[in-house]
Write a protein that holds these residues in place. Structure first.
Motif, PDB file in Angstrom:
ATOM      1  N   HIS A 369       0.683  -1.185  -0.074  1.00  0.00           N
ATOM      2  CA  HIS A 369      -0.152   0.052  -0.033  1.00  0.00           C
ATOM      3  C   HIS A 369       0.746   1.270  -0.182  1.00  0.00           C
ATOM      4  CE1 HIS A 369      -3.545  -2.458   0.782  1.00  0.00           C
ATOM      5  NE2 HIS A 369      -2.987  -3.185   1.843  1.00  0.00           N
ATOM      6  N   LEU A 370       2.118   0.954   0.282  1.00  0.00           N
ATOM      7  CA  LEU A 370       2.948   2.357   0.175  1.00  0.00           C
ATOM      8  C   LEU A 370       3.117   2.701  -1.255  1.00  0.00           C
ATOM      9  CD1 LEU A 370       5.487   0.808   2.587  1.00  0.00           C
ATOM     10  CD2 LEU A 370       3.388   1.869   3.174  1.00  0.00           C
ATOM     11  N   ARG A 371       3.090   4.441  -1.454  1.00  0.00           N
ATOM     12  CA  ARG A 371       3.337   5.006  -2.495  1.00  0.00           C
ATOM     13  C   ARG A 371       4.321   6.007  -2.320  1.00  0.00           C
ATOM     14  NH1 ARG A 371       0.836   1.002  -3.524  1.00  0.00           N
ATOM     15  NH2 ARG A 371      -1.238   0.747  -4.191  1.00  0.00           N
ATOM     16  N   PRO A 372       4.791   6.603  -3.565  1.00  0.00           N
ATOM     17  CA  PRO A 372       5.790   7.723  -3.544  1.00  0.00           C
ATOM     18  C   PRO A 372       4.972   8.985  -2.574  1.00  0.00           C
ATOM     19  CG  PRO A 372       5.653   6.760  -5.617  1.00  0.00           C
ATOM     20  CD  PRO A 372       4.457   6.059  -5.095  1.00  0.00           C
ATOM     21  N   ALA A 373       6.003   9.409  -1.850  1.00  0.00           N
ATOM     22  CA  ALA A 373       5.424  10.692  -1.107  1.00  0.00           C
ATOM     23  C   ALA A 373       4.747  11.710  -2.017  1.00  0.00           C
ATOM     24  CB  ALA A 373       6.590  11.082  -0.332  1.00  0.00           C
ATOM     25  N   PRO A 374       3.886  12.477  -1.759  1.00  0.00           N
ATOM     26  CA  PRO A 374       3.351  13.400  -2.745  1.00  0.00           C
ATOM     27  C   PRO A 374       4.504  14.548  -3.228  1.00  0.00           C
ATOM     28  CG  PRO A 374       1.909  13.066  -1.023  1.00  0.00           C
ATOM     29  CD  PRO A 374       3.021  12.439  -0.489  1.00  0.00           C
ATOM     30  N   ALA A 375       5.395  14.851  -2.016  1.00  0.00           N
ATOM     31  CA  ALA A 375       6.182  15.911  -2.456  1.00  0.00           C
ATOM     32  C   ALA A 375       7.664  15.380  -3.159  1.00  0.00           C
ATOM     33  CB  ALA A 375       6.725  16.487  -1.163  1.00  0.00           C
ATOM     34  N   ARG A 376       7.619  14.271  -3.627  1.00  0.00           N
ATOM     35  CA  ARG A 376       9.082  13.739  -4.120  1.00  0.00           C
ATOM     36  C   ARG A 376       9.600  14.277  -5.318  1.00  0.00           C
ATOM     37  NH1 ARG A 376       9.323  11.205  -8.871  1.00  0.00           N
ATOM     38  NH2 ARG A 376       7.260  10.961  -9.864  1.00  0.00           N
ATOM     39  N   SER A 377       8.838  14.912  -6.018  1.00  0.00           N
ATOM     40  CA  SER A 377       9.451  15.638  -7.376  1.00  0.00           C
ATOM     41  C   SER A 377       9.400  17.121  -7.460  1.00  0.00           C
ATOM     42  CB  SER A 377       8.929  15.003  -8.397  1.00  0.00           C
ATOM     43  OG  SER A 377       7.636  14.973  -8.626  1.00  0.00           O
ATOM     44  N   VAL A 378       8.954  17.798  -6.035  1.00  0.00           N
ATOM     45  CA  VAL A 378       8.843  19.018  -6.170  1.00  0.00           C
ATOM     46  C   VAL A 378       9.974  19.845  -5.980  1.00  0.00           C
ATOM     47  CG1 VAL A 378       7.284  21.055  -4.931  1.00  0.00           C
ATOM     48  CG2 VAL A 378       6.269  18.663  -5.430  1.00  0.00           C
ATOM     49  N   ARG A 379      10.345  20.787  -6.827  1.00  0.00           N
ATOM     50  CA  ARG A 379      11.422  21.562  -6.682  1.00  0.00           C
ATOM     51  C   ARG A 379      10.893  22.525  -5.669  1.00  0.00           C
ATOM     52  NH1 ARG A 379      15.613  22.977 -11.464  1.00  0.00           N
ATOM     53  NH2 ARG A 379      16.629  23.173  -9.420  1.00  0.00           N
ATOM     54  N   GLY A 380      11.929  23.058  -4.590  1.00  0.00           N
ATOM     55  CA  GLY A 380      11.415  23.951  -3.688  1.00  0.00           C
ATOM     56  C   GLY A 380      10.752  23.606  -2.497  1.00  0.00           C
ATOM     57  N   TYR A 381      10.532  22.148  -2.722  1.00  0.00           N
ATOM     58  CA  TYR A 381       9.895  21.354  -1.142  1.00  0.00           C
ATOM     59  C   TYR A 381      10.421  21.683   0.031  1.00  0.00           C
ATOM     60  CZ  TYR A 381       8.255  18.225   1.787  1.00  0.00           C
ATOM     61  OH  TYR A 381       7.719  17.400   3.082  1.00  0.00           O
ATOM     62  N   ALA A 382      11.875  21.844  -0.102  1.00  0.00           N
ATOM     63  CA  ALA A 382      12.413  22.028   1.211  1.00  0.00           C
ATOM     64  C   ALA A 382      12.162  23.393   1.934  1.00  0.00           C
ATOM     65  CB  ALA A 382      13.930  21.749   1.272  1.00  0.00           C
ATOM     66  N   GLU A 383      12.016  24.395   0.915  1.00  0.00           N
ATOM     67  CA  GLU A 383      11.730  25.676   1.357  1.00  0.00           C
ATOM     68  C   GLU A 383      10.368  25.955   1.769  1.00  0.00           C
ATOM     69  OE1 GLU A 383      12.359  30.354  -0.162  1.00  0.00           O
ATOM     70  OE2 GLU A 383      13.266  28.911  -1.127  1.00  0.00           O
ATOM     71  N   TRP A 384       9.656  25.251   0.825  1.00  0.00           N
ATOM     72  CA  TRP A 384       7.961  25.464   1.144  1.00  0.00           C
ATOM     73  C   TRP A 384       7.738  24.776   2.335  1.00  0.00           C
ATOM     74  CZ3 TRP A 384       4.415  21.387   1.782  1.00  0.00           C
ATOM     75  CH2 TRP A 384       3.363  21.468   1.724  1.00  0.00           C
ATOM     76  N   LYS A 385       8.272  23.687   2.753  1.00  0.00           N
ATOM     77  CA  LYS A 385       8.116  22.964   3.936  1.00  0.00           C
ATOM     78  C   LYS A 385       8.482  23.668   5.124  1.00  0.00           C
ATOM     79  CE  LYS A 385      10.756  19.785   5.494  1.00  0.00           C
ATOM     80  NZ  LYS A 385      11.508  18.525   5.751  1.00  0.00           N
ATOM     81  N   ASP A 386       9.582  24.097   5.192  1.00  0.00           N
ATOM     82  CA  ASP A 386      10.337  25.244   6.525  1.00  0.00           C
ATOM     83  C   ASP A 386       9.488  26.333   6.637  1.00  0.00           C
ATOM     84  OD1 ASP A 386      12.071  22.928   6.739  1.00  0.00           O
ATOM     85  OD2 ASP A 386      13.613  23.920   5.676  1.00  0.00           O
ATOM     86  N   LYS A 387       9.538  27.262   5.507  1.00  0.00           N
ATOM     87  CA  LYS A 387       8.984  28.526   5.683  1.00  0.00           C
ATOM     88  C   LYS A 387       7.512  28.721   5.561  1.00  0.00           C
ATOM     89  CE  LYS A 387      12.937  30.627   3.677  1.00  0.00           C
ATOM     90  NZ  LYS A 387      13.806  31.589   2.644  1.00  0.00           N
ATOM     91  N   VAL A 388       6.766  27.602   5.132  1.00  0.00           N
ATOM     92  CA  VAL A 388       5.189  27.721   5.036  1.00  0.00           C
ATOM     93  C   VAL A 388       4.413  26.694   5.670  1.00  0.00           C
ATOM     94  CG1 VAL A 388       3.214  27.922   3.192  1.00  0.00           C
ATOM     95  CG2 VAL A 388       5.410  29.139   2.721  1.00  0.00           C
ATOM     96  N   ALA A 389       4.659  25.452   5.122  1.00  0.00           N
ATOM     97  CA  ALA A 389       3.829  24.622   5.836  1.00  0.00           C
ATOM     98  C   ALA A 389       4.043  24.027   7.161  1.00  0.00           C
ATOM     99  CB  ALA A 389       4.127  23.237   4.941  1.00  0.00           C
ATOM    100  N   THR A 390       5.322  24.100   7.504  1.00  0.00           N
ATOM    101  CA  THR A 390       5.587  23.680   8.829  1.00  0.00           C
ATOM    102  C   THR A 390       4.755  24.564  10.216  1.00  0.00           C
ATOM    103  OG1 THR A 390       7.547  22.470   8.484  1.00  0.00           O
ATOM    104  CG2 THR A 390       7.115  23.347  10.823  1.00  0.00           C
TER     105      THR A 390
END
Length: 423
Positions: A369-390
């Motif tokens: 049932h395991l699937r690729p994480a939604p963010a796997r190919s998103v460029r800029g994900y690290a910044e989006w996660k740290d500055k916006v989503a978290t």
């Protein structure tokens, strides 16, 4: 006399070339491992020793890395031309390195055995554009670790991989288990983004949407609401989730779990090792599948990966070592050392991963049932996660903002961040 001198020089040069070829030492590959648990470090080092004992011309040097600093450390080493040949990382950290040209495209270098043994859904986690930039080899589902005595005495239905709880049922049951200063669940959400996004796949959540032009935008839709709304309501309305653990890491919740303060804790499958080591004598615990939604037990994972640096002058040799490291028996050794699941189908079939002891069988049943994480190919994900989503998820779970503001910040602020990486 002059002609004789020339002949002597030529002979010396030829001798030097001939002698140099014979005296060349073995190729040395640097393998940076992020293994940190004692069993895992031991398994990795043993495999390196076994390779070195059987390969005279290609030697591997074990280099210890750290999960907490790997992204910045790798970026520095890439830009400084000092990257290790073989790189241990996670698939959700590869996108910027792959698109930035720091990792070798393994297409055409991988042996057929390895390509065929690992399912296509796992290869998708390391595929960026037309290239493959890592070999996914270990993964772990997020599960519910439960106080088995507490659940048994409560009389609630115990879920199984074949008949899991729905998210609504999970919320209702945590309410039944709560009261008197005790909580049905403790959500350790110090790092809330990956847990929320990956569990949301079960409810049909995607969050990231790629358009016909290849650009990614954030849309927080109905399926994306289910998991965060459940957590928010458990903590802020039902009082069935401990509000004090929302800012905690997984390990921080274990003392309260052992002390009978929480009936369940959602954790990665590998946390079982800490539980076995730390649980008081006689404490009865069990692993339950995470709740299911419209898409069943699907959840996102970011497998651990092995990549080869683009600057490595010995790519074929590096891939040969990766192939050795991930032979089925060796992959099982790595999985057991990390208390995780192997991606390889042959390794996953090993009896050691299907035992009732430590609930290995429950985790293994979730592998399909395991699937690729939604963010796997998103460029800029690290910044989006740290500055916006978290900060947005943290404020929503604490009750500081509502669902509407959460949506606005994830979409409006998030898309501004992603747009800078997609110009």
């Amino acid at each position: 006399m002059r002609a004789r001198a020339v002949v002597v020089v030529v002979l010396l040069l030829l001798a030097g070339c001939s002698g140099g070829g014979g005296d060349e030492g073995p190729v040395t590959l640097r393998f940076q491992s992020l293994a940190w648990q004692e069993e895992s470090v031991r398994a990795n080092k043993e495999l390196v020793r076994e390779w070195n004992a059987t390969h005279e011309r290609v030697k591997v040097e074990y280099v210890q890395g750290s999960w907490s600093a790997v992204h910045d450390q790798l970026l520095t080493s890439f830009e400084g031309g000092e990257a290790p040949d073989i790189i241990h990382d996670a698939s959700d950290d590869l996108a910027d390195f792959a698109y930035g040209g720091y990792l070798a495209d393994l297409t055409g270098l991988l042996p057929a055995r390895l390509e065929e043994d690992i399912p296509r859904r796992s290869w998708e986690t390391t595929t960026f554009g037309d290239g493959v930039y890592g070999v996914p080899f270990l993964q772990e589902p997020r599960v519910l670790v439960a106080n088995a005595t507490w659940l048994r005495r409560s009389g609630v239905r115990i879920p199984t991989p074949g008949h899991p709880w729905s998210w609504a049922e999970f919320r209702r049951i945590t309410g039944q288990l709560s009261g008197g200063g005790r909580y049905g669940v403790a959500w350790p959400l110090k790092e809330p983004v990956s847990a929320t996004l990956n569990l949301s796949l079960s409810a049909g959540g995607r969050l990231f949407h790629r358009g016909a032009d290849g650009k990614v935008t954030v849309r927080f839709e109905a399926g994306d609401e289910v998991v965060p709304r459940t957590i928010h309501d458990q903590a802020g309305i039902d009082r069935s989730a401990s509000p004090t653990t929302l800012g905690s890491g997984g390990s921080d919740t274990l003392p309260g779990f052992f002390g009978g303060r929480y009936a369940m804790v959602p954790l990665g499958f590998s946390y079982r090792q800490q539980i076995v080591q730390q649980a008081p004598e006689g404490f009865d615990w069990q692993v339950l599948p995470a709740p299911a939604g419209a898409d069943g037990l699907a959840q996102g994972v970011s497998p651990q990966t092995l990549s080869v640096a683009e600057d490595s002058p010995h790519k074929k040799e590096a891939v040969a070592f990766v192939d050795f490291l991930l032979r089925p028996k060796n992959m099982v050794r790595l999985a057991l050392g990390d208390w995780m699941l192997p991606t390889g189908t042959r390794a996953l079939a090993y009896p050691a991963l299907h035992t009732a002891k430590d609930d290995w069988a429950t985790g293994t049943a979730l592998a399909a049932h395991l699937r690729p994480a939604p963010a796997r190919s998103v460029r800029g994900y690290a910044e989006w996660k740290d500055k916006v989503a978290t900060p947005a998820f943290q404020e929503y779970y604490s009750g500081a903002i509502g669902l509407g503001e959460l949506r606005e910040r994830l979409e409006k602020d998030g898309n501004l961040v992603l747009a800078r990486y997609q110009r």
